[in-house]
Design an enzyme around this catalytic site. Structure first.
Site, mmCIF file in Angstrom:
data_model
loop_
_atom_site.group_PDB
_atom_site.id
_atom_site.type_symbol
_atom_site.label_atom_id
_atom_site.label_comp_id
_atom_site.label_asym_id
_atom_site.label_seq_id
_atom_site.Cartn_x
_atom_site.Cartn_y
_atom_site.Cartn_z
ATOM 1 N N GLN A 170 0.840 -1.197 0.000
ATOM 2 C CA GLN A 170 0.000 0.000 0.000
ATOM 3 C C GLN A 170 0.877 1.249 0.000
ATOM 4 O O GLN A 170 1.587 1.513 0.971
ATOM 5 C CB GLN A 170 -0.893 -0.036 1.247
ATOM 6 C CG GLN A 170 -1.795 1.152 1.448
ATOM 7 C CD GLN A 170 -2.698 0.943 2.641
ATOM 8 O OE1 GLN A 170 -3.702 0.243 2.567
ATOM 9 N NE2 GLN A 170 -2.346 1.525 3.778
ATOM 10 N N SER A 192 1.289 6.565 2.776
ATOM 11 C CA SER A 192 1.991 7.577 3.577
ATOM 12 C C SER A 192 3.207 8.145 2.855
ATOM 13 O O SER A 192 3.856 7.461 2.056
ATOM 14 C CB SER A 192 2.440 6.971 4.905
ATOM 15 O OG SER A 192 1.341 6.640 5.707
ATOM 16 N N SER A 223 4.905 -1.524 4.230
ATOM 17 C CA SER A 223 5.103 -2.930 4.553
ATOM 18 C C SER A 223 4.965 -3.777 3.284
ATOM 19 O O SER A 223 4.127 -3.501 2.420
ATOM 20 C CB SER A 223 4.068 -3.391 5.581
ATOM 21 O OG SER A 223 4.201 -2.670 6.775
ATOM 22 N N GLU A 282 -8.532 -1.321 6.361
ATOM 23 C CA GLU A 282 -7.227 -1.551 6.989
ATOM 24 C C GLU A 282 -7.351 -1.609 8.499
ATOM 25 O O GLU A 282 -6.750 -2.470 9.154
ATOM 26 C CB GLU A 282 -6.255 -0.439 6.585
ATOM 27 C CG GLU A 282 -4.889 -0.562 7.241
ATOM 28 C CD GLU A 282 -3.951 0.589 6.883
ATOM 29 O OE1 GLU A 282 -2.732 0.356 6.827
ATOM 30 O OE2 GLU A 282 -4.445 1.711 6.666
ATOM 31 N N GLU A 294 -4.083 8.919 17.951
ATOM 32 C CA GLU A 294 -4.705 10.242 18.054
ATOM 33 C C GLU A 294 -5.747 10.444 16.960
ATOM 34 O O GLU A 294 -6.848 10.962 17.206
ATOM 35 C CB GLU A 294 -3.631 11.331 17.976
ATOM 36 C CG GLU A 294 -2.709 11.409 19.183
ATOM 37 C CD GLU A 294 -1.664 10.303 19.220
ATOM 38 O OE1 GLU A 294 -1.048 10.104 20.278
ATOM 39 O OE2 GLU A 294 -1.475 9.618 18.188
#
Length: 400
Positions: A119, A122, A154, A237, A370
């Protein structure tokens, strides 16, 4: 075997179909990949998926019936731990947003794990604020030319395919200028580099995309619809991470209980209370997760997955910390700090020190704790959203 009125199938119907399949495709005399492909084609891979795509449109709650019969017969599994991103994130996204051709092309080798997925989401400047991605995709004839850097990826060192979100219109606000693609990780211009973790190994990577060409027929969803597709993937996810299919007493709680049962010399009255509390919490989380998995299987991953993921991260960290306390200095003997490149590491394969260190990443990967709390507050509890001053500002005009 007939698949008519699949949505009305009972557990007995499904069991009968599974046994009939095994009669004509015996595991003992059928090659592993041949068996898995045949199982997919028979609709017994994901029974809740549509006919022709690994399923028969049945109730997802019937999948354990099939799995139990195949397991008892000694049938080979598809090793889901090696392709968690493909099975837990890419597959449901392709099913919902893919074209008929994309579904036929990707789902079968994905389920058999002949093709591993990663994926590409980020970036160094777009982690918790994923909509801020800077990786660009520019149209060039029938292709898109993609440039940028992704991070914390990953399985990138093993992956055949990647799901990737890129910016196709910087003049739009950040949430509206994105498009979602499937990228061949073997394409020229894809550069995978390992990132070494606190545990010593390099389980994940950074990925550089340098003029990578992606055909337009590998776009998922409409141009500019990338954020909607991404949100669906992220919800899947979080369910996959926080509500993965696990038996009772597996994972971190299983390792803690193994130490407790095998080492009576380490037991104290105070620790007993903590062990029992964690066992109860882990079991409650597991049972709650079962409902979320069925919701995900029905194509309805919701914000509740954020709660499962938040609980998973907290429990892993607290349980591994208690295990370290029980073992004392014995747990500090960390014997392997080599830069390994595992496909996917598990609790049982590593010592207590590794589990303690690796658990720190659970509150970051798949969305920080968060951010999970924000999602729960806004989308589950209905609390007022945080002010977002950049909501209607063109991405190209945002300060960097």
């Amino acid at each position: 075997m007939t698949t008519t009125n699949a949505t009305n199938r009972t557990a007995d119907d499904i069991a009968s179909q599974a046994r009939e399949f095994l009669k004509f495709t015996p595991p003992a005399t059928t090659g592993r990949i041949e068996f898995l492909r045949a199982r997919f084609d028979a609709g017994l891979a994901w029974v809740h998926y549509p006919e022709g795509l690994g399923g028969i449109g049945a109730d997802p709650a019937l999948q354990p019936v099939v799995d139990a019969i195949f397991s008892a017969a000694g049938a080979p599994g598809n090793k889901p731990h090696t392709n968690i991103i493909g099975l837990g994130m890419a597959a449901p996204t392709i099913l919902r947003f893919g074209t008929p051709e994309q579904k036929r092309r990707f789902l079968r080798p994905l389920w058999t794990c002949e093709e591993i997925w990663c994926q590409l989401f980020s970036e160094p400047g777009a982690g918790s604020d994923l909509a801020n991605v800077a990786t660009s995709a520019k149209r060039d004839g029938d292709d898109w030319v993609v440039n940028g850097q992704k991070v914390w990826t990953s399985l990138a060192h093993e992956a055949t395919w990647a799901i990737v979100v890129a910016r196709t219109d910087p003049a739009q606000p950040k949430h509206r200028g994105l498009t979602f693609f499937v990228c061949d990780m073997r394409s020229p211009g894809v550069d995978v580099r390992p990132l070494r973790q606190i545990t010593g190994e390099s389980e994940f990577n950074e990925v550089y995309l340098d003029d990578v060409r992606i055909p337009d027929d590998q776009r998922l969803g409409e141009v500019g619809q990338g954020w909607a597709v991404t949100q669906n993937t992220l919800m899947n996810e979080r369910v996959a991470i926080g509500a993965g299919t696990v038996p009772r007493e597996s994972g971190a709680i299983g390792e803690l209980l193994r130490v407790w049962r095998d080492r009576p010399d380490l037991r104290t009255l105070g620790a007993f209370d903590e062990v029992m509390r964690f066992w109860v919490e882990a079991e409650v989380a597991r049972l709650t997760a079962e409902r979320l998995r069925q919701q995900q299987a029905a194509g309805l991953p919701g914000p509740e997955g954020s709660g499962a993921k938040l609980t998973y991260a907290r429990l892993n960290q607290e349980i591994s910390s208690l295990e370290l306390d029980l073992l004392g200095t014995e747990a500090l003997r960390y014997t392997d700090y080599s830069a390994r490149r595992p496909v996917l590491v598990t609790h049982a394969e590593n010592p207590a020190g590794w589990r303690f260190l690796r658990a720190k990443g659970n509150s970051i990967e798949g969305g920080t704790s968060e951010i999970m709390r924000n999602i729960i507050a806004e989308r589950v509890l209905g609390l007022p959203a945080e002010p977002r001053a950049d909501k209607d500002v063109a991405w190209k005009d945002l300060p960097r």
